[in-house]
Motif scaffolding. Structure first.
Motif, PDB file in Angstrom:
ATOM      1  N   PRO A 133     -43.271  60.628 -91.671  1.00 31.68           N
ATOM      2  CA  PRO A 133     -42.054  59.868 -91.355  1.00 31.68           C
ATOM      3  C   PRO A 133     -40.786  60.689 -91.539  1.00 31.68           C
ATOM      4  O   PRO A 133     -40.658  61.446 -92.505  1.00 31.68           O
ATOM      5  CB  PRO A 133     -42.099  58.694 -92.339  1.00 31.68           C
ATOM      6  CG  PRO A 133     -42.987  59.137 -93.446  1.00 31.68           C
ATOM      7  CD  PRO A 133     -43.987  60.062 -92.831  1.00 31.68           C
ATOM      8  N   THR A 134     -39.853  60.548 -90.604  1.00 27.06           N
ATOM      9  CA  THR A 134     -38.565  61.229 -90.674  1.00 27.06           C
ATOM     10  C   THR A 134     -37.448  60.194 -90.548  1.00 27.06           C
ATOM     11  O   THR A 134     -37.649  59.097 -90.031  1.00 27.06           O
ATOM     12  CB  THR A 134     -38.412  62.277 -89.558  1.00 27.06           C
ATOM     13  OG1 THR A 134     -38.586  61.638 -88.288  1.00 27.06           O
ATOM     14  CG2 THR A 134     -39.444  63.388 -89.709  1.00 27.06           C
ATOM     15  N   VAL A 135     -36.269  60.554 -91.016  1.00 28.76           N
ATOM     16  CA  VAL A 135     -35.117  59.656 -90.955  1.00 28.76           C
ATOM     17  C   VAL A 135     -34.745  59.436 -89.485  1.00 28.76           C
ATOM     18  O   VAL A 135     -34.713  60.389 -88.699  1.00 28.76           O
ATOM     19  CB  VAL A 135     -33.918  60.259 -91.714  1.00 28.76           C
ATOM     20  CG1 VAL A 135     -32.705  59.331 -91.635  1.00 28.76           C
ATOM     21  CG2 VAL A 135     -34.287  60.515 -93.163  1.00 28.76           C
ATOM     22  N   PRO A 136     -34.451  58.179 -89.072  1.00 30.41           N
ATOM     23  CA  PRO A 136     -34.020  57.946 -87.690  1.00 30.41           C
ATOM     24  C   PRO A 136     -32.830  58.824 -87.332  1.00 30.41           C
ATOM     25  O   PRO A 136     -31.880  58.972 -88.111  1.00 30.41           O
ATOM     26  CB  PRO A 136     -33.622  56.464 -87.708  1.00 30.41           C
ATOM     27  CG  PRO A 136     -34.421  55.871 -88.830  1.00 30.41           C
ATOM     28  CD  PRO A 136     -34.531  56.946 -89.858  1.00 30.41           C
ATOM     29  N   GLY A 137     -32.913  59.462 -86.183  1.00 31.79           N
ATOM     30  CA  GLY A 137     -31.835  60.341 -85.780  1.00 31.79           C
ATOM     31  C   GLY A 137     -32.119  61.019 -84.465  1.00 31.79           C
ATOM     32  O   GLY A 137     -33.074  60.674 -83.761  1.00 31.79           O
ATOM     33  N   ILE A 138     -31.281  61.999 -84.124  1.00 29.78           N
ATOM     34  CA  ILE A 138     -31.460  62.777 -82.908  1.00 29.78           C
ATOM     35  C   ILE A 138     -31.443  64.251 -83.297  1.00 29.78           C
ATOM     36  O   ILE A 138     -30.546  64.715 -83.992  1.00 29.78           O
ATOM     37  CB  ILE A 138     -30.357  62.464 -81.866  1.00 29.78           C
ATOM     38  CG1 ILE A 138     -30.558  63.301 -80.608  1.00 29.78           C
ATOM     39  CG2 ILE A 138     -28.965  62.651 -82.442  1.00 29.78           C
ATOM     40  CD1 ILE A 138     -29.616  62.905 -79.471  1.00 29.78           C
ATOM     41  N   SER A 139     -32.486  64.962 -82.882  1.00 31.59           N
ATOM     42  CA  SER A 139     -32.574  66.380 -83.256  1.00 31.59           C
ATOM     43  C   SER A 139     -33.345  67.142 -82.196  1.00 31.59           C
ATOM     44  O   SER A 139     -34.529  66.907 -81.997  1.00 31.59           O
ATOM     45  CB  SER A 139     -33.281  66.538 -84.610  1.00 31.59           C
ATOM     46  OG  SER A 139     -34.605  66.075 -84.538  1.00 31.59           O
ATOM     47  N   ARG A 140     -32.640  67.980 -81.508  1.00 29.33           N
ATOM     48  CA  ARG A 140     -33.263  68.927 -80.581  1.00 29.33           C
ATOM     49  C   ARG A 140     -32.296  70.095 -80.414  1.00 29.33           C
ATOM     50  O   ARG A 140     -31.085  69.942 -80.624  1.00 29.33           O
ATOM     51  CB  ARG A 140     -33.591  68.276 -79.237  1.00 29.33           C
ATOM     52  CG  ARG A 140     -32.399  67.750 -78.463  1.00 29.33           C
ATOM     53  CD  ARG A 140     -32.817  67.236 -77.083  1.00 29.33           C
ATOM     54  NE  ARG A 140     -31.656  66.784 -76.333  1.00 29.33           N
ATOM     55  CZ  ARG A 140     -31.217  65.539 -76.312  1.00 29.33           C
ATOM     56  NH1 ARG A 140     -31.837  64.611 -77.036  1.00 29.33           N
ATOM     57  NH2 ARG A 140     -30.152  65.206 -75.603  1.00 29.33           N
ATOM     58  N   PRO A 141     -32.807  71.252 -80.068  1.00 24.92           N
ATOM     59  CA  PRO A 141     -31.920  72.417 -79.924  1.00 24.92           C
ATOM     60  C   PRO A 141     -30.838  72.186 -78.870  1.00 24.92           C
ATOM     61  O   PRO A 141     -31.078  71.545 -77.840  1.00 24.92           O
ATOM     62  CB  PRO A 141     -32.882  73.532 -79.491  1.00 24.92           C
ATOM     63  CG  PRO A 141     -34.226  73.084 -79.966  1.00 24.92           C
ATOM     64  CD  PRO A 141     -34.227  71.595 -79.848  1.00 24.92           C
ATOM     65  N   GLY A 142     -29.665  72.702 -79.142  1.00 26.84           N
ATOM     66  CA  GLY A 142     -28.596  72.706 -78.144  1.00 26.84           C
ATOM     67  C   GLY A 142     -27.866  71.407 -77.951  1.00 26.84           C
ATOM     68  O   GLY A 142     -27.193  71.216 -76.923  1.00 26.84           O
TER      69      GLY A 142
END
Length: 679
Positions: A133-142
């Motif tokens: 499980p990870t914290v809700p969010g947005i994570s992608r390069p660039g």
């Protein structure tokens, strides 16, 4: 799989972690190699190792961070393995690859695992593929600022801006109001670029009342992965940990097993080999909803608390893994016994905004006792420089339960002394006695909430009386010769009153003594700074006691008003302001001492009223105009000495004349002013 004979290990680090690794290498019969900069030529880790290699100038970028110098030192000494410790090159994938390229065993994970877990975006993607499980969010390069702003409402405010590279809180910003997000993103990118050379950002929901809980894992090259329970690291400031403990008081057995298996899955996601720590953020009110935060691909500072509750030496297990052996333990073999807590001792001044301190250490006193362990990288005479991390040592305790561990840590810290350099030991004692901490009701913002309540601890009157009596005894002749040749205040009849001032961080007291070491009256004057109103009231009036002192082997036996206690009182300094370490079963304190010269006004209230400097210091204020009349008890001037202000007052009514100016540096006994009696 082939196993390797590791016969010599180079420790690519310094300070307490280098000393701690070398200790296990000696236990395992493995030769140890230390590396050192100019500043560390006489450091404890250099003395502890079998071989030491000089690698350059004092700045880390010219020594400890130069990969070629570390590899060259390994080659020259025949080291076939390198332990990176933590910090410096420990999580540098280029260093790990350089070791492999030179047929040197790197006692850490593969370079690919370091690289993946070193980038928060790629780490998040890797563990999510394993359903961690990870914290809700947005994570992608660039990600652009516009994309982050557009995603924020769905993630839900408050949000946390985080840099993909690096750590330590740099570039992190909590945002409550959507209107503040655009400007904060600009600031965060600038900070991330400056700190890490990479301005890539991502966004997560901010977890309310978060607790920082991490899990220790071990993985071998045969596919075996185990966890050794969790550590609670919520007591921190500026994202730097201060107090850590194992296990967490928050988790129950079911959640402990779930978070432990999630940590093992995170390690498997990158083919991890070695010792590592998976960090989670856990809502205080919903511990079942834990979220992956990051993985530290190395041994952690706080690893001793895990060793204390599991009974396993993590460095010895790292050595077995590096040899290519299977882990000698399975998950079912690992149990947690009792409770362990660690306090980090930093070179800093908590009473002055935690500003860094430095200088030469005059004396180190390490606590001892059941369940007490100290990992230290300092000794008497160590020079503390701003070039390196300010953490000097760690005090670790183990108890049957959390209450016993807290009690043992408080006692251990009370008997820890680092004299000559300001440290946070007293603040750690304050922190572990905060009611929320005692109750285990922790979160990552707690320290900042309570820090303004901190006051420097007082020195007990009994410690001051004991120190003064020993001071008197050491000045008293065993075989009196000429009374006039001994500077003890002797005169025909009875000895004159003797005075000594003791000062410490946050306060000072003036002690007056009449009599001999075998029978004296001792008066404690002066309330100390920073006391509560009740304490201030209790100390407003001088306290006078009857006391005796006798040498008793290596200690002093001091009797105060009929109560006898043994004290260890040792000199650790000399010159104009010598220091002593005074300790008993109550604790240990460092006191700066100064014999206070008597003014002629003290000797005879009808005399010329001369006011002399009580000790070497600086005149910082003239409290009256020259030639004006003052009354008995009025302030005449102020002398600053030993970081404290001392007010000199008129002994009787009269006219003031000054023999000094504000700003003058003055020696002890110098006549500074006089008050001429008027009719």
């Amino acid at each position: 799989m082939t196993t390797h004979n590791i016969h010599t290990v180079l420790v690519a680090n310094r300070g307490e972690i280098a000393c701690r690794i070398i200790r296990t290498l000696k236990d395992q019969g493995v030769r140890s190699v230390a590396v050192y900069s100019d500043a560390d030529a006489d450091a404890p880790h250099v003395r502890d190792a079998d071989i030491a290699v000089h690698i350059g100038a004092s700045p880390a970028r010219e020594s400890y961070l130069v990969i070629d110098k570390i590899i060259d030192a390994a080659r020259r000494t025949g080291a076939n393995a390198i332990h990176p410790g933590y910090g410096f090159l420990a999580e540098n994938s280029t260093f790990a690859q350089a070791c492999a390229d030179n047929d040197i065993i790197f006692m850490g994970p593969p370079a690919s695992a370091i690289e993946t877990m070193g980038d928060k975006i790629s780490a998040r993607a890797a563990v999510e593929a394993r359903d961690v499980p990870t914290v809700p969010g947005i994570s992608r390069p660039g990600l652009t600022d516009e994309e982050i702003i557009a995603a924020a409402p769905e993630i839900g405010f408050p949000v946390l801006i985080k840099p993909s590279a690096g750590g330590g809180g740099k570039g992190m910003h909590r945002i409550e109001d959507p209107a503040d997000l655009p400007e904060a993103l600009v600031t965060a990118r600038r900070e991330a670029a400056g700190a890490f050379g990479d301005d890539t950002l991502f966004l997560e929901h901010f977890v309310d009342t978060p607790r920082h809980i991490e899990v220790q894992i071990l993985a071998d090259a045969h596919g075996n992965v185990v966890h050794l329970g969790e550590r609670e690291c919520s007591l921190q400031r500026r994202h730097q940990k201060v107090i850590e403990e194992a296990p967490s008081p928050l988790l129950d057995a079911t959640t402990r097993e779930a978070i432990g298996q999630a940590a093992c899955d995170a390690a498997r996601s990158v083919g991890y080999v070695g010792a590592g720590t998976v960090e989670f953020i856990v809502p205080a009110a919903r511990p079942d909803d834990f979220y992956f935060m990051e993985m530290n691909t190395r041994l952690q500072v706080e690893h001793p608390v895990t060793e204390m509750v599991t009974g396993h030496d993590l460095v010895a297990l790292q050595l077995a893994i590096a040899r290519g052996e299977e882990l000698p333990i399975r998950q079912e073999d690992i149990t947690l016994t009792g409770h362990s807590i660690e306090a980090r001792i930093y070179a800093e001044d908590p009473a002055n905004g935690f500003l860094p301190t430095g200088g030469r250490i005059a004396s180190v006193v390490k606590p001892e006792g059941p369940g007490v362990r100290v990992d230290s990288g300092i000794t008497d005479g160590s020079e503390i420089s701003s070039l390196y991390d300010p953490m000097l040592m760690k005090v670790i305790v183990h108890g049957a339960d959390r209450a016993e561990a807290l009690s043992r840590l408080d006692r251990a810290l009370a008997n820890t002394v680092v004299a000559g350099v300001g440290v946070n030991t007293d603040f750690c004692r304050f922190l572990i006695n905060v009611p929320q901490v005692v109750a285990g009701d922790l979160h990552t913002g707690l320290l900042d909430e309570v820090v303004d309540d901190y006051r420097v601890s007082d020195v007990p009157d009994d410690a001051l009386v004991a120190s003064a009596m020993v001071w008197l005894a050491q000045r008293w002749p065993d075989q009196p010769g000429s009374a006039w040749a001994i500077p003890d205040g002797w005169r025909p009849g009875l000895p004159a009153e003797q005075r000594v001032r003791f000062a410490w961080e946050g306060g000072s007291s003036l002690i007056s003594l009449r009599g001999t070491p075998a029978a004296a009256e001792v008066t404690v004057h002066d309330a100390v700074a920073g006391l509560t109103s009740e304490d201030e009231a209790a100390r407003a009036e001088p306290r006078t006691v009857s006391a005796t002192v006798h040498r008793d082997g290596d200690s002093w036996r001091v009797t105060v008003d009929g109560l006898t206690r043994h004290w260890q009182i040792d000199a650790i300094g000399n010159g104009s302001t010598p220091e002593t370490v005074v300790s008993s079963d109550e604790g240990t304190w460092v006191l700066r001492q100064e014999h206070v010269a008597r003014s002629r006004a003290d000797e005879d209230a009808d005399g010329d009223g001369t006011l002399a400097s009580p000790m070497p210091g600086t005149v910082i204020a003239l409290s009256a105009e020259p030639g004006t009349r003052v009354s008995a008890g009025d302030a005449v001037l102020v002398v600053e000495a030993m970081k404290m202000e001392h007010v000199l007052r008129a002994a009787h009514d009269g006219i003031v004349a000054y023999h000094c100016s504000a700003g003058d540096q003055v020696p002890a006994g110098k006549a500074l002013a006089s008050v001429a009696a008027d009719d």
